[in-house]
Design a protein around this motif. Sequence first.
Motif, PDB file in Angstrom:
ATOM      1  N   TYR A 325       0.821  -1.217   0.000  1.00  0.00           N
ATOM      2  CA  TYR A 325       0.000   0.000   0.000  1.00  0.00           C
ATOM      3  C   TYR A 325       0.855   1.267   0.000  1.00  0.00           C
ATOM      4  O   TYR A 325       0.354   2.352   0.306  1.00  0.00           O
ATOM      5  CB  TYR A 325      -0.957  -0.002   1.194  1.00  0.00           C
ATOM      6  CG  TYR A 325      -2.139  -0.923   0.981  1.00  0.00           C
ATOM      7  CD1 TYR A 325      -3.306  -0.459   0.374  1.00  0.00           C
ATOM      8  CD2 TYR A 325      -2.072  -2.255   1.346  1.00  0.00           C
ATOM      9  CE1 TYR A 325      -4.388  -1.306   0.156  1.00  0.00           C
ATOM     10  CE2 TYR A 325      -3.152  -3.107   1.136  1.00  0.00           C
ATOM     11  CZ  TYR A 325      -4.299  -2.632   0.545  1.00  0.00           C
ATOM     12  OH  TYR A 325      -5.382  -3.460   0.315  1.00  0.00           O
ATOM     13  N   PHE A 326       2.138   1.133  -0.345  1.00  0.00           N
ATOM     14  CA  PHE A 326       2.952   2.336  -0.531  1.00  0.00           C
ATOM     15  C   PHE A 326       2.294   3.239  -1.570  1.00  0.00           C
ATOM     16  O   PHE A 326       1.728   2.763  -2.565  1.00  0.00           O
ATOM     17  CB  PHE A 326       4.352   1.974  -1.041  1.00  0.00           C
ATOM     18  CG  PHE A 326       5.341   1.634   0.052  1.00  0.00           C
ATOM     19  CD1 PHE A 326       5.452   2.416   1.184  1.00  0.00           C
ATOM     20  CD2 PHE A 326       6.186   0.535  -0.081  1.00  0.00           C
ATOM     21  CE1 PHE A 326       6.369   2.107   2.185  1.00  0.00           C
ATOM     22  CE2 PHE A 326       7.098   0.216   0.915  1.00  0.00           C
ATOM     23  CZ  PHE A 326       7.188   1.001   2.049  1.00  0.00           C
ATOM     24  N   VAL A 327       2.372   4.550  -1.351  1.00  0.00           N
ATOM     25  CA  VAL A 327       1.963   5.488  -2.398  1.00  0.00           C
ATOM     26  C   VAL A 327       2.951   5.367  -3.547  1.00  0.00           C
ATOM     27  O   VAL A 327       4.074   4.864  -3.372  1.00  0.00           O
ATOM     28  CB  VAL A 327       1.918   6.937  -1.871  1.00  0.00           C
ATOM     29  CG1 VAL A 327       0.911   7.074  -0.736  1.00  0.00           C
ATOM     30  CG2 VAL A 327       3.303   7.404  -1.407  1.00  0.00           C
ATOM     31  N   ASN A 328       2.561   5.787  -4.730  1.00  0.00           N
ATOM     32  CA  ASN A 328       3.485   5.747  -5.861  1.00  0.00           C
ATOM     33  C   ASN A 328       4.722   6.575  -5.538  1.00  0.00           C
ATOM     34  O   ASN A 328       4.652   7.575  -4.821  1.00  0.00           O
ATOM     35  CB  ASN A 328       2.805   6.259  -7.121  1.00  0.00           C
ATOM     36  CG  ASN A 328       1.732   5.302  -7.618  1.00  0.00           C
ATOM     37  OD1 ASN A 328       1.755   4.103  -7.315  1.00  0.00           O
ATOM     38  ND2 ASN A 328       0.777   5.816  -8.371  1.00  0.00           N
ATOM     39  N   ARG A 329       5.843   6.145  -6.074  1.00  0.00           N
ATOM     40  CA  ARG A 329       7.125   6.747  -5.700  1.00  0.00           C
ATOM     41  C   ARG A 329       7.140   8.258  -5.902  1.00  0.00           C
ATOM     42  O   ARG A 329       7.726   8.991  -5.098  1.00  0.00           O
ATOM     43  CB  ARG A 329       8.263   6.086  -6.485  1.00  0.00           C
ATOM     44  CG  ARG A 329       9.648   6.492  -6.001  1.00  0.00           C
ATOM     45  CD  ARG A 329      10.720   5.622  -6.646  1.00  0.00           C
ATOM     46  NE  ARG A 329      10.603   4.238  -6.192  1.00  0.00           N
ATOM     47  CZ  ARG A 329      10.948   3.193  -6.928  1.00  0.00           C
ATOM     48  NH1 ARG A 329      11.405   3.360  -8.160  1.00  0.00           N
ATOM     49  NH2 ARG A 329      10.825   1.966  -6.448  1.00  0.00           N
ATOM     50  N   ASP A 349      -0.538   4.604   1.610  1.00  0.00           N
ATOM     51  CA  ASP A 349      -1.868   5.086   1.232  1.00  0.00           C
ATOM     52  C   ASP A 349      -2.849   4.580   2.286  1.00  0.00           C
ATOM     53  O   ASP A 349      -3.531   3.565   2.101  1.00  0.00           O
ATOM     54  CB  ASP A 349      -2.238   4.567  -0.159  1.00  0.00           C
ATOM     55  CG  ASP A 349      -3.525   5.202  -0.702  1.00  0.00           C
ATOM     56  OD1 ASP A 349      -4.281   5.787   0.104  1.00  0.00           O
ATOM     57  OD2 ASP A 349      -3.773   5.074  -1.914  1.00  0.00           O
ATOM     58  N   VAL A 350      -2.888   5.288   3.403  1.00  0.00           N
ATOM     59  CA  VAL A 350      -3.671   4.852   4.560  1.00  0.00           C
ATOM     60  C   VAL A 350      -5.163   4.811   4.239  1.00  0.00           C
ATOM     61  O   VAL A 350      -5.884   3.905   4.679  1.00  0.00           O
ATOM     62  CB  VAL A 350      -3.385   5.774   5.775  1.00  0.00           C
ATOM     63  CG1 VAL A 350      -4.285   5.422   6.949  1.00  0.00           C
ATOM     64  CG2 VAL A 350      -1.922   5.668   6.185  1.00  0.00           C
ATOM     65  N   ARG A 351      -5.645   5.779   3.472  1.00  0.00           N
ATOM     66  CA  ARG A 351      -7.073   5.811   3.132  1.00  0.00           C
ATOM     67  C   ARG A 351      -7.468   4.567   2.352  1.00  0.00           C
ATOM     68  O   ARG A 351      -8.480   3.924   2.649  1.00  0.00           O
ATOM     69  CB  ARG A 351      -7.383   7.071   2.314  1.00  0.00           C
ATOM     70  CG  ARG A 351      -8.872   7.274   2.047  1.00  0.00           C
ATOM     71  CD  ARG A 351      -9.100   8.293   0.953  1.00  0.00           C
ATOM     72  NE  ARG A 351      -8.571   7.821  -0.331  1.00  0.00           N
ATOM     73  CZ  ARG A 351      -9.212   6.935  -1.100  1.00  0.00           C
ATOM     74  NH1 ARG A 351     -10.372   6.430  -0.743  1.00  0.00           N
ATOM     75  NH2 ARG A 351      -8.660   6.555  -2.242  1.00  0.00           N
TER      76      ARG A 351
END
Length: 551
Positions: A325-329, A349-351
């Motif tokens: 769930y990492f946000v895009n780099r 990306d907590v949401r």
Amino acid sequence: MVQVTVDGQKRQYAEGTPLKKVAEEFQPLFPYDILLAVADGKLQELHKPVKEGAKIHFLTAKDKPGMQTYQRSVTFLMMKAFYEVIGAKRVKKVSVDFSIGGGLFLEPEGDFILDQEVVDKIKGQMQTYVEAALPIRKRSVNTDEAIELFRRHRMHDKERLFCYRRVSRVNIYSIGGFEDYYYGYMVPDTGYVKYFDLLCYKGGIVLLLPKASDPTCVARFKPQEKLFSTLRESEEWGRKMHVPNVGSLNRLISKGGMNELILIQEALMEKKMGDIAERIAMEPDKKFVMVAGPSSSGKTTFSHRLSVHLRAKGRMPHPIAVDNYFVNRVDTPRDETGAYNYEILESIDVRRFNQDMSDLLAGKTVEMPVYNFITGEREYRGDKLTLGPEDILVIEGIHCLNEGLSYSLPKENKFKIYISALTQLNIDEHNRIPTTDGRLLRRLVRDARTRGASAQKTINMWPSVRRGEEENIFPYQEEADVMFNSALVYELAVLKQYAEPLLFGVPRDSAEYLEAKRLLKFLDYFLGVSSEDIPKNSILREFIGGSCFKV
């Protein structure tokens, strides 16, 4: 006269001038007391004389070697005061067991009653020694003489330790006639160790130490009941297996008892995992097993082994890596150096994570993401998941104990586990092995095997990893429902054969060389053993290879 260069400044001193005299001249340039010197890339105590042409750099407690020297010296000072106040004949032993709440937990044994009044007397005696600035002297003796010396002092742990030392000589430190052995360097006199505190706690003593961020400020004691209980249990494990220190481990290895030790240690771990799975299985409302821990704690293997136990209890576990769930780099926050910071909660990306987990809890089908570490983007490849009555998610990530990660999930549906490699083995009763050293060695070996990373690179990035742990993991460890210690009492004897060649490869002229040399000296205390008898499902296999799990 000899000519030296101190941080770029050329100076001349009379031959034989100790580094301490040079340090006094440069002390006004430093905000904290100078404790050590680096001369031509080699750590040196301040009683050493300057040498012609040397390039000198001074260290304070803000530097890692300086803080280690300070902690070692104040521990020695406390031992001296303890034996003075209690009386040597009444003391059976004093063990420095582990780090807890901003200090060290020490466990004394003998013919005395320990209470806060006695501890206050010991503290007062320490302060008297500080004011007197007693010299901390160092002498070198041959190994046989050291063995006999500590036999007379009834310090049998050190006696056993030196029986397996390859070096021919041993450095012995003394304060006013009180002698002891310490792994590493000391300050010149007791006047340097001004900052400490002592508390009576849980039948022992907590020696509170200065903060690394401000070496003049002693950390406030923060009781950590769950962590303390886990560490105490691990100490008991070591005693029950008759392996409380390196000397005992080496003796067991030399007598051919390693295979039995491995089997016992792994059986203890297996039982602990089974107990945790039993507890989870008894609570059908638990749908999210949240597993968190610092780097190289063995989270992945633990999650696999726990899942096997859950299956045996009739639950259907599904592994979830929060890293997916990492946000895009391009959206990843950066640290103060401009590098991507994957350690903070904002890199997740907590949401989206909460939406997916809430949908799964509601019985909906969710397409699960996979983070592509090459492209730096989150991808969807058709992997869909729906939770049935017996399904349970085993979620692994450094933020799993932080409610900020799973804010929308009901607390009654979450079971939190904190895992760390809490080393229960010490070099001897007065020289503890920091938990971070065990984890660093694990990571050195794994990074070289799985990423082709050099020991120099791993050592270089370790301070950043540690800062991330201090900020994002350790503050939440007491939130866990259970704690699991993944350290194996025998593992450093196994890691030795993998780590030493990597550490020898660190260039002598690099900033990482001093740390590599320290770790090599530390590993020299251990007899090495083969890894062939390590079970395929052992947590250690996550680092040395050969695991039956995909790690």
